[in-house]
Design a protein around this motif. Structure first.
Motif, PDB file in Angstrom:
ATOM      1  N   GLY A  30       4.401   5.464  -1.931  1.00 48.07           N
ATOM      2  CA  GLY A  30       5.507   5.778  -1.022  1.00 48.07           C
ATOM      3  C   GLY A  30       5.773   4.655  -0.037  1.00 48.07           C
ATOM      4  O   GLY A  30       6.923   4.335   0.261  1.00 48.07           O
ATOM      5  N   LYS A  31       4.708   4.030   0.464  1.00 50.44           N
ATOM      6  CA  LYS A  31       4.882   2.901   1.392  1.00 50.44           C
ATOM      7  C   LYS A  31       5.536   1.716   0.689  1.00 50.44           C
ATOM      8  O   LYS A  31       6.384   1.039   1.265  1.00 50.44           O
ATOM      9  N   ILE A  32       5.130   1.479  -0.563  1.00 50.69           N
ATOM     10  CA  ILE A  32       5.727   0.376  -1.323  1.00 50.69           C
ATOM     11  C   ILE A  32       7.214   0.637  -1.542  1.00 50.69           C
ATOM     12  O   ILE A  32       8.055  -0.246  -1.354  1.00 50.69           O
ATOM     13  N   VAL A  33       7.559   1.865  -1.922  1.00 51.59           N
ATOM     14  CA  VAL A  33       8.961   2.201  -2.162  1.00 51.59           C
ATOM     15  C   VAL A  33       9.764   2.110  -0.863  1.00 51.59           C
ATOM     16  O   VAL A  33      10.891   1.601  -0.854  1.00 51.59           O
ATOM     17  N   SER A  34       9.180   2.567   0.246  1.00 51.05           N
ATOM     18  CA  SER A  34       9.881   2.464   1.534  1.00 51.05           C
ATOM     19  C   SER A  34      10.185   1.016   1.871  1.00 51.05           C
ATOM     20  O   SER A  34      11.301   0.681   2.283  1.00 51.05           O
ATOM     21  N   ALA A  35       9.205   0.148   1.699  1.00 52.85           N
ATOM     22  CA  ALA A  35       9.427  -1.275   1.967  1.00 52.85           C
ATOM     23  C   ALA A  35      10.471  -1.843   1.017  1.00 52.85           C
ATOM     24  O   ALA A  35      11.340  -2.632   1.439  1.00 52.85           O
ATOM     25  N   LEU A  36      10.418  -1.457  -0.250  1.00 53.33           N
ATOM     26  CA  LEU A  36      11.394  -1.936  -1.221  1.00 53.33           C
ATOM     27  C   LEU A  36      12.806  -1.532  -0.816  1.00 53.33           C
ATOM     28  O   LEU A  36      13.725  -2.354  -0.816  1.00 53.33           O
ATOM     29  N   VAL A  37      12.985  -0.283  -0.462  1.00 50.40           N
ATOM     30  CA  VAL A  37      14.316   0.198  -0.091  1.00 50.40           C
ATOM     31  C   VAL A  37      14.777  -0.434   1.212  1.00 50.40           C
ATOM     32  O   VAL A  37      15.883  -0.979   1.297  1.00 50.40           O
ATOM     33  N   ASP A  38      13.932  -0.371   2.256  1.00 50.00           N
ATOM     34  CA  ASP A  38      14.338  -0.850   3.581  1.00 50.00           C
ATOM     35  C   ASP A  38      14.528  -2.359   3.645  1.00 50.00           C
ATOM     36  O   ASP A  38      15.427  -2.835   4.350  1.00 50.00           O
ATOM     37  N   LYS A  39      13.699  -3.109   2.935  1.00 51.13           N
ATOM     38  CA  LYS A  39      13.705  -4.568   3.094  1.00 51.13           C
ATOM     39  C   LYS A  39      14.345  -5.332   1.942  1.00 51.13           C
ATOM     40  O   LYS A  39      14.709  -6.489   2.107  1.00 51.13           O
ATOM     41  N   VAL A  40      14.462  -4.701   0.756  1.00 46.07           N
ATOM     42  CA  VAL A  40      14.965  -5.442  -0.405  1.00 46.07           C
ATOM     43  C   VAL A  40      16.288  -4.866  -0.935  1.00 46.07           C
ATOM     44  O   VAL A  40      17.220  -5.616  -1.201  1.00 46.07           O
ATOM     45  N   ILE A  41      16.380  -3.553  -1.087  1.00 46.62           N
ATOM     46  CA  ILE A  41      17.562  -2.964  -1.721  1.00 46.62           C
ATOM     47  C   ILE A  41      18.719  -2.761  -0.743  1.00 46.62           C
ATOM     48  O   ILE A  41      19.851  -3.154  -1.018  1.00 46.62           O
ATOM     49  N   MET A  42      18.439  -2.130   0.397  1.00 48.66           N
ATOM     50  CA  MET A  42      19.526  -1.778   1.311  1.00 48.66           C
ATOM     51  C   MET A  42      20.188  -2.980   2.011  1.00 48.66           C
ATOM     52  O   MET A  42      21.401  -2.959   2.204  1.00 48.66           O
ATOM     53  N   PRO A  43      19.466  -4.050   2.389  1.00 48.30           N
ATOM     54  CA  PRO A  43      20.166  -5.175   3.026  1.00 48.30           C
ATOM     55  C   PRO A  43      21.270  -5.791   2.160  1.00 48.30           C
ATOM     56  O   PRO A  43      22.385  -6.001   2.662  1.00 48.30           O
ATOM     57  N   PRO A  44      21.042  -6.069   0.858  1.00 55.91           N
ATOM     58  CA  PRO A  44      22.162  -6.604   0.072  1.00 55.91           C
ATOM     59  C   PRO A  44      23.317  -5.611  -0.082  1.00 55.91           C
ATOM     60  O   PRO A  44      24.480  -6.003  -0.067  1.00 55.91           O
ATOM     61  N   ILE A  45      22.981  -4.310  -0.206  1.00 57.70           N
ATOM     62  CA  ILE A  45      24.053  -3.313  -0.295  1.00 57.70           C
ATOM     63  C   ILE A  45      24.843  -3.297   1.006  1.00 57.70           C
ATOM     64  O   ILE A  45      26.074  -3.245   0.998  1.00 57.70           O
TER      65      ILE A  45
END
Length: 139
Positions: A30-45
């Motif tokens: 869950g922590k890995i997914v949170s970091a992925l979403v918050d720091k990698v996926i959502m900024p480009p979107i």
């Protein structure tokens, strides 16, 4: 057996230990997914839709104020951007679990089919055997 013995027996069952390991690994995932979403996926979107930081999207329902006693009253905020991040995290986790279950199901061996029962003996063969047996008895 005392209560401590029963507890030890319960705690040492394989299912309880498997569950504990699953919870720990799930928390880390869950922590890995949170970091992925918050720091990698959502900024480009956010960049694609006009430089929006989704985690900061919110509607202020009531502004912060100071009451009569001089104490600060915090603002009432509807933080829908954090909700959007949580939804994206959920979709990623759900998809990852789906893929994991799919792989596990593929790895399970299919049980070997039970051997087929022998075909029933045709009636004419049974009648011939009856005749044979009758002839043996009469001879």
């Amino acid at each position: 057996m005392g209560m401590m013995g029963e507890f030890k027996e319960f705690a040492m069952r394989g299912n309880v230990i498997d569950l504990a390991v699953g919870v720990v690994i799930g928390g880390a995932f869950g922590k890995i997914v949170s970091a992925l979403v918050d720091k990698v996926i959502m900024p480009p979107i956010g960049l694609l839709v006009g430089g929006v930081d989704f985690s900061k999207l919110a509607i202020t329902l009531k502004a912060a104020s100071v009451d009569a006693a001089g104490k600060e009253v915090p603002a009432v905020v509807l933080a829908y951007g954090e909700f959007l991040n949580a939804v994206v995290q959920f979709v990623i986790v759900a998809f990852a679990i789906f893929l994991l279950v799919k792989v596990i199901n593929r790895m399970h061996r299919k049980p070997e089919p039970a051997p087929a029962a022998p075909a029933p003996t045709p009636e004419d063969i049974l009648l011939l055997r009856e005749i044979r047996d009758a002839l043996k008895k009469s001879a």
